[in-house]
Design a protein around this motif. Structure first.
Motif, PDB file in Angstrom:
ATOM      1  N   PRO A   1       0.824  -1.217   0.000  1.00 33.11           N
ATOM      2  CA  PRO A   1       0.000   0.000   0.000  1.00 33.11           C
ATOM      3  C   PRO A   1       0.858   1.267   0.000  1.00 33.11           C
ATOM      4  CG  PRO A   1      -0.829  -1.587   1.609  1.00 33.11           C
ATOM      5  CD  PRO A   1       0.509  -2.094   1.154  1.00 33.11           C
ATOM      6  N   VAL A   2       0.458   2.227  -0.800  1.00 28.33           N
ATOM      7  CA  VAL A   2       0.973   3.591  -0.771  1.00 28.33           C
ATOM      8  C   VAL A   2      -0.250   4.500  -0.661  1.00 28.33           C
ATOM      9  CG1 VAL A   2       3.008   3.029  -2.150  1.00 28.33           C
ATOM     10  CG2 VAL A   2       0.937   3.827  -3.292  1.00 28.33           C
ATOM     11  N   GLU A   3      -0.024   5.777  -0.450  1.00 26.72           N
ATOM     12  CA  GLU A   3      -1.152   6.680  -0.300  1.00 26.72           C
ATOM     13  C   GLU A   3      -2.031   6.648  -1.550  1.00 26.72           C
ATOM     14  OE1 GLU A   3      -2.137  11.389   0.680  1.00 26.72           O
ATOM     15  OE2 GLU A   3      -0.067  10.679   0.604  1.00 26.72           O
ATOM     16  N   GLY A   4      -3.243   6.137  -1.401  1.00 26.13           N
ATOM     17  CA  GLY A   4      -4.193   6.114  -2.501  1.00 26.13           C
ATOM     18  C   GLY A   4      -4.019   5.004  -3.498  1.00 26.13           C
ATOM     19  N   GLY A   5      -3.083   4.050  -3.235  1.00 27.38           N
ATOM     20  CA  GLY A   5      -2.880   3.018  -4.238  1.00 27.38           C
ATOM     21  C   GLY A   5      -1.965   1.908  -3.774  1.00 27.38           C
ATOM     22  N   LEU A   6      -1.296   1.282  -4.750  1.00 29.04           N
ATOM     23  CA  LEU A   6      -0.411   0.150  -4.493  1.00 29.04           C
ATOM     24  C   LEU A   6       0.886   0.330  -5.272  1.00 29.04           C
ATOM     25  CD1 LEU A   6      -2.909  -2.849  -4.839  1.00 29.04           C
ATOM     26  CD2 LEU A   6      -1.751  -2.159  -2.732  1.00 29.04           C
ATOM     27  N   ARG A   7       1.965  -0.207  -4.700  1.00 28.95           N
ATOM     28  CA  ARG A   7       3.275  -0.171  -5.340  1.00 28.95           C
ATOM     29  C   ARG A   7       3.715  -1.594  -5.671  1.00 28.95           C
ATOM     30  NH1 ARG A   7       6.211   2.802  -1.743  1.00 28.95           N
ATOM     31  NH2 ARG A   7       6.601   0.982  -0.425  1.00 28.95           N
ATOM     32  N   ALA A   8       4.178  -1.790  -6.908  1.00 29.48           N
ATOM     33  CA  ALA A   8       4.769  -3.070  -7.326  1.00 29.48           C
ATOM     34  C   ALA A   8       5.224  -2.914  -8.769  1.00 29.48           C
ATOM     35  CB  ALA A   8       3.772  -4.227  -7.218  1.00 29.48           C
ATOM     36  N   ARG A   9       6.166  -3.742  -9.191  1.00 33.30           N
ATOM     37  CA  ARG A   9       6.576  -3.722 -10.588  1.00 33.30           C
ATOM     38  C   ARG A   9       5.425  -4.231 -11.465  1.00 33.30           C
ATOM     39  NH1 ARG A   9       8.832  -0.891 -12.696  1.00 33.30           N
ATOM     40  NH2 ARG A   9      11.091  -1.271 -12.764  1.00 33.30           N
ATOM     41  N   GLY A  10       5.094  -3.438 -12.485  1.00 33.46           N
ATOM     42  CA  GLY A  10       4.065  -3.829 -13.440  1.00 33.46           C
ATOM     43  C   GLY A  10       2.651  -3.563 -12.983  1.00 33.46           C
ATOM     44  N   ILE A  11       2.472  -2.992 -11.798  1.00 26.36           N
ATOM     45  CA  ILE A  11       1.114  -2.812 -11.288  1.00 26.36           C
ATOM     46  C   ILE A  11       0.373  -1.728 -12.060  1.00 26.36           C
ATOM     47  CG2 ILE A  11       1.574  -1.064  -9.482  1.00 26.36           C
ATOM     48  CD1 ILE A  11      -0.180  -3.097  -7.675  1.00 26.36           C
ATOM     49  N   ALA A  12       1.134  -0.778 -12.622  1.00 21.41           N
ATOM     50  CA  ALA A  12       0.527   0.224 -13.504  1.00 21.41           C
ATOM     51  C   ALA A  12       0.657  -0.217 -14.955  1.00 21.41           C
ATOM     52  CB  ALA A  12       1.178   1.589 -13.284  1.00 21.41           C
ATOM     53  N   ASP A  13       1.853  -0.623 -15.336  1.00 22.82           N
ATOM     54  CA  ASP A  13       2.183  -0.985 -16.716  1.00 22.82           C
ATOM     55  C   ASP A  13       2.445  -2.478 -16.804  1.00 22.82           C
ATOM     56  OD1 ASP A  13       3.057  -0.989 -19.349  1.00 22.82           O
ATOM     57  OD2 ASP A  13       5.066  -0.268 -18.857  1.00 22.82           O
ATOM     58  N   ASP A  14       1.421  -3.289 -17.063  1.00 23.73           N
ATOM     59  CA  ASP A  14       0.144  -2.871 -17.584  1.00 23.73           C
ATOM     60  C   ASP A  14      -0.982  -3.634 -16.888  1.00 23.73           C
ATOM     61  OD1 ASP A  14      -1.390  -1.319 -19.404  1.00 23.73           O
ATOM     62  OD2 ASP A  14      -1.504  -2.981 -20.791  1.00 23.73           O
ATOM     63  N   LYS A  15      -0.679  -4.148 -15.678  1.00 21.06           N
ATOM     64  CA  LYS A  15      -1.653  -5.018 -15.029  1.00 21.06           C
ATOM     65  C   LYS A  15      -2.871  -4.260 -14.547  1.00 21.06           C
ATOM     66  CE  LYS A  15       1.688  -8.651 -14.056  1.00 21.06           C
ATOM     67  NZ  LYS A  15       2.484  -9.416 -13.068  1.00 21.06           N
ATOM     68  N   SER A  16      -2.730  -2.961 -14.243  1.00 23.55           N
ATOM     69  CA  SER A  16      -3.903  -2.172 -13.885  1.00 23.55           C
ATOM     70  C   SER A  16      -4.896  -2.123 -15.040  1.00 23.55           C
ATOM     71  CB  SER A  16      -3.486  -0.751 -13.502  1.00 23.55           C
ATOM     72  OG  SER A  16      -2.865  -0.080 -14.590  1.00 23.55           O
ATOM     73  N   ASN A  17      -4.392  -2.047 -16.260  1.00 22.48           N
ATOM     74  CA  ASN A  17      -5.282  -1.969 -17.412  1.00 22.48           C
ATOM     75  C   ASN A  17      -5.904  -3.322 -17.762  1.00 22.48           C
ATOM     76  OD1 ASN A  17      -5.165   0.826 -17.998  1.00 22.48           O
ATOM     77  ND2 ASN A  17      -3.085   0.556 -18.775  1.00 22.48           N
ATOM     78  N   VAL A  18      -5.174  -4.397 -17.509  1.00 26.86           N
ATOM     79  CA  VAL A  18      -5.786  -5.725 -17.628  1.00 26.86           C
ATOM     80  C   VAL A  18      -6.989  -5.819 -16.693  1.00 26.86           C
ATOM     81  CG1 VAL A  18      -5.434  -8.186 -17.213  1.00 26.86           C
ATOM     82  CG2 VAL A  18      -3.629  -6.859 -18.311  1.00 26.86           C
TER      83      VAL A  18
END
Length: 450
Positions: free
Chosen positions: A108-125
């Motif tokens: 957890p980070v403020e307002g979200g999550l931190r991890a490799r690939g969590i934005a690019d591109d697994k969030s969009n999946v």
């Protein structure tokens, strides 16, 4: 349905699924194990079946990870079909000492999550899956799903869609491999710069020679190379290679302070080039020296350097032909004779840019959907990065409108340490996806010109 309320009710489950997916180190680069990539593949196949996608297939091509293809038939003969694209592989984590938490332990980070690939591109999946869940597997459009497994490293799948156009036929496609200019600013990406690589090398001596005895007459290969590289930009830092296309940028762009912060520009160091940031980053060329072979300072000897080599990365206007752009750089370098010494110039890989047409029914639906999700009108931007598959899909379905939006944002640290995604961006992307298919289905007219 009340779209926002429906999505809000799904968010706990979507977050849990994102954490499960992001915990899998699905790096498809050479030297990394293949098992996690297959694990991510199997997890997503199960999620697609659970959401009601009955037809799920695996596309296996040589030298690449499996591509997931799913399909939901249109609910009526007059309904449009929308192709949804994202990828489930991720970049390597890089130096893990630079991470504030283990890269494959979603934190957890403020307002979200931190991890490799969590934005690019697994969030969009997960955003694609969220839309399907909101409609309980029966959206008001036909759906084709493409989840790629080796986008980050490069894949022969980039060129596959035109060889199987019936499979990828659609009326519109949502390429979700990017996101907003900044958190809270709904953004449609309308252009992607093309990319090429060129290697330039110099050989002046058979071997190093004592700089005291020979320096001053013996040609220094590194000085020759540096002289050549210095011709690529003018005094302002703008690209000086004749013929590379550059135009004014009329869309939204960063403020200078935002960009300096994003790029990590050191205090007191000016930005390169002139004109607007959008023009420098998106509608004009950029040349970067991405590699240099020369003696290191630590192991330097008092000798004239006999050989030097540099690798250049060229980014060019979305509408400029890729081979033409690369050829202009190659011709510029081959015409040089620094201190009378010729250069050896080797063209490398090149990939075209892409510029989407706007104004069709899918774009109108997307503008309405983004406004509904974020509460303000969408901004138009381009990106200096490239997504080679966009061109492949566009060639397979040349009449389809191409939409580029998603749950990432420019401040999410993609490809960098401490990558993160914000729940607000994920939630709003799912709302926008739901609203888009609703609006597109309502306004679609078969055979109507875009």
């Amino acid at each position: 349905m009340d779209t926002a309320a429906k999505v809000d009710a799904l968010m706990d489950g979507l977050r849990a699924d994102l954490e499960r997916l992001a915990a899998i180190p699905s790096v498809a680069f050479p030297g990394f194990p293949a098992e996690p990539v297959r694990e991510a593949h199997d997890l997503l196949v199960g999620m697609l079946h659970d959401v009601g996608v009955e037809r799920v297939e695996r596309i296996d091509l040589p030298d690449t990870a499996p591509v997931i293809f799913g399909e939901i038939p249109p609910p009526s003969p007059d309904a449009p079909t929308v192709l949804l694209y994202s990828h489930y592989d991720v970049q390597p984590p890089g130096d893990e000492k630079l991470w504030l938490s283990p890269p494959f332990e979603p934190t957890p980070v403020e307002g979200g999550l931190r991890a490799r690939g969590i934005a690019d591109d697994k969030s969009n999946v997960i955003a694609h899956l969220g839309m399907l869940r909101a409609y309980e597997g029966r959206p008001p459009v036909g759906v084709k799903i493409v989840f790629e497994g080796q986008e980050e490293y490069g894949s022969p799948f980039d060129d596959y869609p035109p060889s199987d156009p019936e499979r990828f036929a659609c009326d519109a496609m949502v390429i979700a491999d990017l996101g907003n200019l900044r958190p809270g600013t709904p953004t449609l990406t309308t252009g992607l710069r093309g990319a090429s690589e060129v290697v330039v090398e110099v050989r002046t001596l058979q071997e190093p020679r004592h700089s005291g005895e020979f320096g001053g007459a013996a040609p220094d290969a590194l000085l020759v190379l540096l002289n050549a590289l210095s011709t690529l930009h003018d005094v302002h830092g703008d690209v000086a290679v004749a013929g590379l296309r550059r135009e004014e940028w009329s869309g939204t762009t960063y403020t200078e302070d935002e960009f300096r912060d994003l790029a990590g520009v050191c205090d007191g160091v000016p930005l390169t080039g002139s004109g607007s940031l959008g023009e420098r980053l998106w509608s004009g060329p950029a040349i970067t020296v991405i590699g240099l072979d020369a003696p290191s300072v630590e192991h330097a000897a008092s000798a004239v350097v006999p050989y030097a080599r540099a690798k250049l990365n060229l980014r060019f206007h979305p509408r400029q032909d890729a081979k033409e752009a690369r050829g202009l750089l190659v011709d510029h370098l081959r015409a040089l004779r620094p201190f009378g010494v010729p250069l050896t110039v080797t063209p490398g890989d090149t990939g075209p840019g892409y510029e989407a047409s706007t104004g069709g029914p899918a774009y109108r639906a997307a503008l309405t959907a983004l406004r509904e999700a974020w509460g303000e009108d969408a901004s138009y931007v381009a990106t200096g990065g490239s997504i080679p598959l966009v061109n492949g899909l566009a060639r397979a379905a040349p009449d389809a409108e191409v939409l580029l939006f998603g749950a990432q944002d420019s401040m999410c640290n993609l490809h960098a340490p401490n990558e993160r995604v914000l729940f607000s961006e994920l939630r709003n992307t799912v709302v926008a996806m739901c609203a888009f298919v609703r609006e597109y289905a309502a306004g679609f007219r078969p055979g109507a010109a875009s």
